[in-house]
Scaffold this active site. Structure first.
Site, PDB file in Angstrom:
ATOM      1  N   HIS A  39       0.837  -1.199   0.000  1.00  0.00           N
ATOM      2  CA  HIS A  39       0.000   0.000   0.000  1.00  0.00           C
ATOM      3  C   HIS A  39       0.873   1.251   0.000  1.00  0.00           C
ATOM      4  O   HIS A  39       1.993   1.226   0.514  1.00  0.00           O
ATOM      5  CB  HIS A  39      -0.916   0.013   1.230  1.00  0.00           C
ATOM      6  CG  HIS A  39      -1.973  -1.036   1.166  1.00  0.00           C
ATOM      7  ND1 HIS A  39      -2.149  -1.985   2.142  1.00  0.00           N
ATOM      8  CD2 HIS A  39      -2.887  -1.304   0.213  1.00  0.00           C
ATOM      9  CE1 HIS A  39      -3.144  -2.788   1.790  1.00  0.00           C
ATOM     10  NE2 HIS A  39      -3.603  -2.405   0.629  1.00  0.00           N
ATOM     11  N   ASP A  57       5.381  -4.639  -4.134  1.00  0.00           N
ATOM     12  CA  ASP A  57       4.743  -5.945  -3.967  1.00  0.00           C
ATOM     13  C   ASP A  57       5.878  -6.965  -3.868  1.00  0.00           C
ATOM     14  O   ASP A  57       6.511  -7.285  -4.872  1.00  0.00           O
ATOM     15  CB  ASP A  57       3.838  -6.237  -5.171  1.00  0.00           C
ATOM     16  CG  ASP A  57       3.232  -7.636  -5.110  1.00  0.00           C
ATOM     17  OD1 ASP A  57       3.568  -8.401  -4.179  1.00  0.00           O
ATOM     18  OD2 ASP A  57       2.438  -7.963  -6.005  1.00  0.00           O
ATOM     19  N   TYR A 148      -3.286 -20.497   5.773  1.00  0.00           N
ATOM     20  CA  TYR A 148      -2.437 -19.555   6.519  1.00  0.00           C
ATOM     21  C   TYR A 148      -1.400 -20.314   7.353  1.00  0.00           C
ATOM     22  O   TYR A 148      -0.207 -20.018   7.309  1.00  0.00           O
ATOM     23  CB  TYR A 148      -3.337 -18.686   7.398  1.00  0.00           C
ATOM     24  CG  TYR A 148      -2.609 -17.712   8.295  1.00  0.00           C
ATOM     25  CD1 TYR A 148      -2.016 -16.565   7.765  1.00  0.00           C
ATOM     26  CD2 TYR A 148      -2.523 -17.917   9.672  1.00  0.00           C
ATOM     27  CE1 TYR A 148      -1.359 -15.655   8.596  1.00  0.00           C
ATOM     28  CE2 TYR A 148      -1.875 -17.023  10.503  1.00  0.00           C
ATOM     29  CZ  TYR A 148      -1.298 -15.895   9.961  1.00  0.00           C
ATOM     30  OH  TYR A 148      -0.647 -14.990  10.785  1.00  0.00           O
ATOM     31  N   LYS A 152       2.855 -20.418   7.785  1.00  0.00           N
ATOM     32  CA  LYS A 152       3.544 -20.035   9.027  1.00  0.00           C
ATOM     33  C   LYS A 152       4.441 -21.177   9.526  1.00  0.00           C
ATOM     34  O   LYS A 152       5.489 -20.929  10.119  1.00  0.00           O
ATOM     35  CB  LYS A 152       2.516 -19.591  10.079  1.00  0.00           C
ATOM     36  CG  LYS A 152       1.798 -18.301   9.701  1.00  0.00           C
ATOM     37  CD  LYS A 152       2.730 -17.102   9.759  1.00  0.00           C
ATOM     38  CE  LYS A 152       2.373 -15.995   8.816  1.00  0.00           C
ATOM     39  NZ  LYS A 152       3.265 -14.829   8.888  1.00  0.00           N
ATOM     40  N   ILE A 181      -2.668 -10.640  18.782  1.00  0.00           N
ATOM     41  CA  ILE A 181      -2.308  -9.273  19.139  1.00  0.00           C
ATOM     42  C   ILE A 181      -3.503  -8.363  18.855  1.00  0.00           C
ATOM     43  O   ILE A 181      -4.157  -8.486  17.815  1.00  0.00           O
ATOM     44  CB  ILE A 181      -1.076  -8.799  18.319  1.00  0.00           C
ATOM     45  CG1 ILE A 181       0.064  -9.837  18.403  1.00  0.00           C
ATOM     46  CG2 ILE A 181      -0.610  -7.426  18.801  1.00  0.00           C
ATOM     47  CD1 ILE A 181       0.602 -10.125  19.784  1.00  0.00           C
ATOM     48  N   THR A 183      -5.018  -5.548  17.442  1.00  0.00           N
ATOM     49  CA  THR A 183      -4.604  -4.634  16.372  1.00  0.00           C
ATOM     50  C   THR A 183      -5.844  -4.019  15.722  1.00  0.00           C
ATOM     51  O   THR A 183      -6.973  -4.480  15.931  1.00  0.00           O
ATOM     52  CB  THR A 183      -3.829  -5.397  15.280  1.00  0.00           C
ATOM     53  OG1 THR A 183      -4.684  -6.438  14.789  1.00  0.00           O
ATOM     54  CG2 THR A 183      -2.531  -5.976  15.805  1.00  0.00           C
TER      55      THR A 183
HETATM   56  N1  LIG Z   1      -1.844  -9.568  14.399  1.00  0.00           N
HETATM   57  C1  LIG Z   1      -1.747 -10.755  14.979  1.00  0.00           C
HETATM   58  O1  LIG Z   1      -2.514 -11.094  15.901  1.00  0.00           O
HETATM   59  C2  LIG Z   1      -0.660 -11.711  14.538  1.00  0.00           C
HETATM   60  C3  LIG Z   1      -0.474 -12.886  15.267  1.00  0.00           C
HETATM   61  C4  LIG Z   1       0.520 -13.771  14.878  1.00  0.00           C
HETATM   62  C5  LIG Z   1       1.325 -13.476  13.790  1.00  0.00           C
HETATM   63  N2  LIG Z   1       1.119 -12.333  13.086  1.00  0.00           N
HETATM   64  C6  LIG Z   1       1.996 -12.075  11.936  1.00  0.00           C
HETATM   65  O2  LIG Z   1       2.530 -10.772  12.038  1.00  0.00           O
HETATM   66  C7  LIG Z   1       2.722 -10.231  10.737  1.00  0.00           C
HETATM   67  C8  LIG Z   1       2.087  -8.859  10.642  1.00  0.00           C
HETATM   68  O3  LIG Z   1       0.703  -8.955  10.922  1.00  0.00           O
HETATM   69  P1  LIG Z   1      -0.209  -7.675  11.159  1.00  0.00           P
HETATM   70  O4  LIG Z   1      -1.207  -8.017  12.185  1.00  0.00           O
HETATM   71  O5  LIG Z   1       0.651  -6.478  11.359  1.00  0.00           O
HETATM   72  O6  LIG Z   1      -0.978  -7.602   9.749  1.00  0.00           O
HETATM   73  P2  LIG Z   1      -1.353  -6.336   8.853  1.00  0.00           P
HETATM   74  O7  LIG Z   1      -2.352  -6.794   7.857  1.00  0.00           O
HETATM   75  O8  LIG Z   1      -1.675  -5.161   9.703  1.00  0.00           O
HETATM   76  O9  LIG Z   1       0.037  -6.038   8.109  1.00  0.00           O
HETATM   77  C9  LIG Z   1       0.503  -6.778   7.028  1.00  0.00           C
HETATM   78  C10 LIG Z   1       1.067  -5.789   6.012  1.00  0.00           C
HETATM   79  O10 LIG Z   1       1.636  -6.521   4.917  1.00  0.00           O
HETATM   80  C11 LIG Z   1       1.365  -5.777   3.739  1.00  0.00           C
HETATM   81  N3  LIG Z   1       1.465  -6.652   2.578  1.00  0.00           N
HETATM   82  C12 LIG Z   1       0.603  -7.631   2.201  1.00  0.00           C
HETATM   83  N4  LIG Z   1       0.974  -8.169   1.027  1.00  0.00           N
HETATM   84  C13 LIG Z   1       2.109  -7.521   0.648  1.00  0.00           C
HETATM   85  C14 LIG Z   1       2.962  -7.623  -0.483  1.00  0.00           C
HETATM   86  N5  LIG Z   1       2.709  -8.494  -1.464  1.00  0.00           N
HETATM   87  N6  LIG Z   1       4.039  -6.812  -0.557  1.00  0.00           N
HETATM   88  C15 LIG Z   1       4.279  -5.913   0.422  1.00  0.00           C
HETATM   89  N7  LIG Z   1       3.505  -5.760   1.513  1.00  0.00           N
HETATM   90  C16 LIG Z   1       2.426  -6.554   1.620  1.00  0.00           C
HETATM   91  C17 LIG Z   1      -0.051  -5.243   3.956  1.00  0.00           C
HETATM   92  O11 LIG Z   1      -0.336  -4.150   3.100  1.00  0.00           O
HETATM   93  C18 LIG Z   1      -0.019  -4.863   5.423  1.00  0.00           C
HETATM   94  O12 LIG Z   1       0.330  -3.509   5.614  1.00  0.00           O
HETATM   95  C19 LIG Z   1       2.146 -11.249   9.751  1.00  0.00           C
HETATM   96  O13 LIG Z   1       3.213 -12.007   9.218  1.00  0.00           O
HETATM   97  C20 LIG Z   1       1.255 -12.117  10.616  1.00  0.00           C
HETATM   98  O14 LIG Z   1       1.154 -13.418  10.101  1.00  0.00           O
HETATM   99  C21 LIG Z   1       0.143 -11.437  13.427  1.00  0.00           C
END
Ligand SMILES: NC(=O)c1ccc[n+]([C@@H]2O[C@H](COP(=O)([O-])OP(=O)(O)OC[C@H]3O[C@@H](n4cnc5c(N)ncnc54)[C@H](O)[C@@H]3O)[C@@H](O)[C@H]2O)c1
Length: 248
Positions: A39, A57, A148, A152, A181, A183
């Site tokens: 984005h 991307d 998913y 992972k 988390i 969020t």
């Molecule tokens: N939020 C949780 O509860 C949680 C728990 C366990 C693990 N995680 C892991 O933490 C990481 C971040 O999660 P989050 O909650 O911040 O998610 P989020 O959706 O807020 O952030 C993910 C970001 O990745 C970007 N993205 C997606 N595809 C992309 C691409 N092709 N190129 C570049 N950027 C791209 C999105 O635009 C977004 O800003 C992830 O790997 C997720 O699996 C999150």
């Protein structure tokens, strides 16, 4: 944290909840931070923390290569790569070829392409630290989460392989595995599914021994630790930041 001042830290998914919180923390630690995200940064969030930003991307090899080259040219060779970018595709056995392409191409493919083009920069620096975001979903099965969770689990596997490949170059590679988390994405998904936010938060909280969801800054602190010299003997490991989710 020791050894972070003036280090160049590249964070994919840098506009996401956890990626941005990690950027904030790395900037506070004195790193020169580069946020990458698919984005565009329309609110200038990168500038707010003195970070660089490039839209990319990461699942597109040419685009990933171009962004990594821009980092080296404009900022310098990177010392730290934090891969948080992910696609959240939650499907069971009904998943289609397109679902698998979407989730694999970013979570596994994009993570791998970023390492491919940042590792040569780390070698120029004489070492580095790669942190790949996995999850508690990389350890256990969860209902209708196959697409998913498979990615992972895979991230933990490739992390251990890269740790072997890159140890001779003083590059450490670890995963960071958050529990649930609290969020914006969590709140948004409750709104989208017409679920009561407070009730959902209570349900998610109860899955953790500490009876709450984590905070983005608690994940960011763990990422800063893994990136720092305080973690200098840690490679090929999974750092679980889950309030006791997996201990239950
Ligand atoms: N939020 C949780 O509860 C949680 C728990 C366990 C693990 N995680 C892991 O933490 C990481 C971040 O999660 P989050 O909650 O911040 O998610 P989020 O959706 O807020 O952030 C993910 C970001 O990745 C970007 N993205 C997606 N595809 C992309 C691409 N092709 N190129 C570049 N950027 C791209 C999105 O635009 C977004 O800003 C992830 O790997 C997720 O699996 C999150």
């Amino acid at each position: 944290m020791r050894g972070l001042k003036n280090k160049i830290a590249v964070i994919t998914g840098g506009l996401g909840d956890l990626g941005y919180a990690t950027g904030v923390r790395m900037a506070e630690e004195g790193c020169r931070v580069v946020l990458l995200d698919i984005h565009s940064d329309s609110d200038n969030r990168a500038a707010t923390i003195g970070a660089y930003f490039w839209p990319v991307d990461i699942s597109n090899e040419q685009a990933a290569q171009f962004a990594c080259a821009a980092v080296e040219k404009e900022v310098g060779p990177a010392h730290i790569l934090i891969n948080t970018a992910a696609r959240f595709v939650f499907k069971g056995v009904e998943a289609t070829a397109e679902d698998w392409r979407e989730v694999n191409s970013v979570n596994i493919g994009g993570t791998s392409l970023m390492a491919k083009y940042i590792v040569p920069q780390m070698k120029k620096n004489g070492g580095g630290s790669i942190i790949n975001f996995s999850s508690v979903s990389g350890f256990v099965g969860q209902l209708n989460f196959a697409t998913y969770n498979a990615t992972k689990f895979a991230i933990r596997g490739l992390t251990k392989c890269w740790a072997q490949d890159l140890a001779p170059f003083n590059i450490r590679v670890n995963t960071l595995c958050p529990g649930y988390i609290y969020t914006k994405a969590f709140v948004d998904s409750c709104v989208k599914l017409d679920l009561d936010i407070e009730a959902e938060n209570e349900r998610a909280s109860a899955m953790h021994l500490l009876n709450r969801q984590g905070k983005p800054e608690e994940v960011a602190a763990a990422a800063a630790f893994l990136a720092s010299d305080d973690a200098s003997f840690i490679t090929g490991s999974d750092l679980v930041v889950d309030g006791g989710y997996l201990a239950k």
